[in-house]
Scaffold this active site. Structure first.
Site, short mmCIF file in Angstrom:
data_model
loop_
_atom_site.label_atom_id
_atom_site.label_comp_id
_atom_site.label_asym_id
_atom_site.label_seq_id
_atom_site.Cartn_x
_atom_site.Cartn_y
_atom_site.Cartn_z
N ASN A 61 0.94 -1.24 0.10
CA ASN A 61 0.13 0.07 -0.07
C ASN A 61 0.75 1.39 -0.11
O ASN A 61 1.79 1.32 0.84
CB ASN A 61 -0.95 -0.21 1.25
CG ASN A 61 -1.99 1.31 1.36
OD1 ASN A 61 -1.52 2.30 1.06
ND2 ASN A 61 -3.36 0.82 1.30
N HIS A 72 -3.69 0.69 -3.26
CA HIS A 72 -3.55 -0.32 -2.23
C HIS A 72 -2.45 -1.34 -2.50
O HIS A 72 -2.01 -1.35 -3.76
CB HIS A 72 -4.81 -0.85 -2.06
CG HIS A 72 -5.75 -0.25 -1.70
ND1 HIS A 72 -7.19 -0.51 -1.11
CD2 HIS A 72 -5.88 1.20 -1.15
CE1 HIS A 72 -7.89 0.49 -0.40
NE2 HIS A 72 -7.05 1.41 -0.59
N GLU A 74 -2.54 -4.84 -3.18
CA GLU A 74 -3.05 -5.60 -4.30
C GLU A 74 -2.64 -4.78 -5.68
O GLU A 74 -2.31 -5.27 -6.45
CB GLU A 74 -4.31 -5.90 -4.14
CG GLU A 74 -4.60 -6.81 -2.86
CD GLU A 74 -5.14 -6.24 -1.83
OE1 GLU A 74 -5.70 -6.86 -0.74
OE2 GLU A 74 -4.65 -4.97 -1.67
N CYS A 99 -10.19 -5.06 0.22
CA CYS A 99 -11.44 -4.18 0.36
C CYS A 99 -12.20 -4.45 -0.99
O CYS A 99 -11.81 -5.39 -2.01
CB CYS A 99 -10.70 -2.75 0.05
SG CYS A 99 -9.90 -2.37 -1.34
N CYS A 102 -10.16 -3.83 -4.30
CA CYS A 102 -9.16 -4.64 -4.77
C CYS A 102 -9.81 -6.12 -5.09
O CYS A 102 -9.47 -6.70 -5.97
CB CYS A 102 -8.10 -5.23 -3.60
SG CYS A 102 -7.14 -3.53 -3.19
N ASP A 162 -8.01 5.29 4.67
CA ASP A 162 -7.56 4.20 3.51
C ASP A 162 -8.61 3.43 3.14
O ASP A 162 -9.06 2.88 2.16
CB ASP A 162 -6.58 3.40 4.49
CG ASP A 162 -5.88 2.20 3.31
OD1 ASP A 162 -5.19 2.75 2.28
OD2 ASP A 162 -6.28 1.09 3.23
#
Length: 177
Positions: A61, A72, A74, A99, A102, A162
């Protein structure tokens, strides 16, 4: 009569010590990225992409470091992997349950399998991933839980930002107006 709708796979819990060698290497790369992210003042979420037992990319991230709201872990790992002819033969490793952004990206690129460090500090979107047929291995990895717990305690405003949540202060401000 048989139900024509295939049932999504469930989340399978597995101990870190029981990971196969490729998953162990992939997860260790992701965790190292998370740890580096925290040392840089960022959100400690790391990710890696493994194909045929080899880490092809790992990222973290970088929202705080780059001022990029979609950087992020990923997403960063996918960006660093560059163009790939397919993602249908990779495993994505991430230290934290994905999340919705992602999750959507994992589904979009048809990544078939993910290894997740933990979902205690953030539950992620396992139901959406499972519904899309993604195989999910959940580690409940103690060091990952500890790293994220420490971050959420020390930097609650950055964490709220975030995951696009209001902080307690924002909520108080909203009710005052």
């Amino acid at each position: 009569m048989t139900d024509p709708v295939a049932r999504p796979p469930s989340v399978r819990r597995i101990a870190f010590d029981d990971l196969d060698p490729a998953d162990r290497v992939g997860y260790e790369a992701a965790f190292e990225q998370a740890d580096t992210g925290l040392s840089e003042g960022g959100v400690p979420v790391g990710s890696s992409i493994v194909r045929n037992g080899e880490v092809i990319a790992s990222g973290r991230n970088r929202r705080v470091q780059e001022g990029d709201p979609i950087a992020h872990g990923e997403m960063n790992a996918l960006r660093l992997a560059g163009r790939q002819p397919t993602y249908r033969d990779v495993t994505l490793h991430t230290t934290l349950a994905p999340c919705m952004m992602c999750t959507g990206t994992i589904i979009q690129f048809k990544i078939p399998r993910i290894v997740v460090g933990e979902a205690q500090t953030f539950p992620g979107n396992f139901d959406v991933l499972a519904e899309a047929g993604v195989e999910i291995l959940l580690l409940d990895h103690g060091p990952s839980i500890d790293l994220m717990t420490r971050f959420q305690t020390e930097y609650p405003e950055v964490w709220a930002e975030d995951i696009a949540e209001d902080t307690a202060e924002d909520t108080a401000d909203d009710t005052a107006h």
